[in-house]
Design a protein around this motif. Structure first.
Motif: not given
Length: 157
Positions: A33-47, A50-64
């Protein structure tokens, strides 16, 4: 802090317990396994969403992944927003890094920041990279930052 699976199912235990159970389950199946963490955001009007994700990657077998979403009404510049994304990712990484060390799972922090100077987000690149690296984490920016630019991005658009 509420975390969900991609299916929308809310995690009932702490995210730390959930990640530990996932590591045990996946390594017993023979996955590296490898863990990748990232955040993205989108401005919608005055709000800003934010979405933060913890991705668990299985080497050569996708992830969740696990997702935490929050909203902010704070009005900030693009650079400040990029650094807020990085801060959310670092806080998440910091909260699980000891666990990952115990199980010898690699960790990367992904920033949704373009390495091309012609993009607005590039203004935050050096600060974000310095922030992440100074915390002792491996840093990835676009195009390699799929946790933030693809996974988290889907949650805010």
């Amino acid at each position: 802090m509420t975390w969900k699976k991609f299916s929308g199912e809310v995690i009932q235990t702490s995210i730390l317990e959930e990640i530990e159970q996932a590591i045990i389950r996946e390594t017993e199946k023979g996955y590296k396994l490898k863990v990748c963490i990232g955040t993205d955001s989108q401005v919608k009007g005055l709000i800003t969403d934010f979405a933060t994700v913890i991705v668990l990657l299985r080497a050569h077998h996708g992830g969740f992944m696990y997702i935490h979403q929050e909203k902010s009404s704070q009005q900030v510049s693009i650079k400040e927003r990029m650094l807020m994304e990085v801060q959310k990712s670092i806080e998440t990484a910091y909260s699980i890094c000891d666990l990952l060390d115990v199980y010898d799972v690699a960790l990367e922090v992904h920033a949704d920041i373009n390495t091309n100077p012609s993009f607005k987000s590039n203004k935050a690149l050096n600060d974000a990279m310095g922030y992440i690296l100074s915390m002792g984490f491996i840093f990835k920016a676009k195009p390699e930052a799929f946790a933030s630019s693809t996974c988290a991005d889907k949650m805010v658009h």
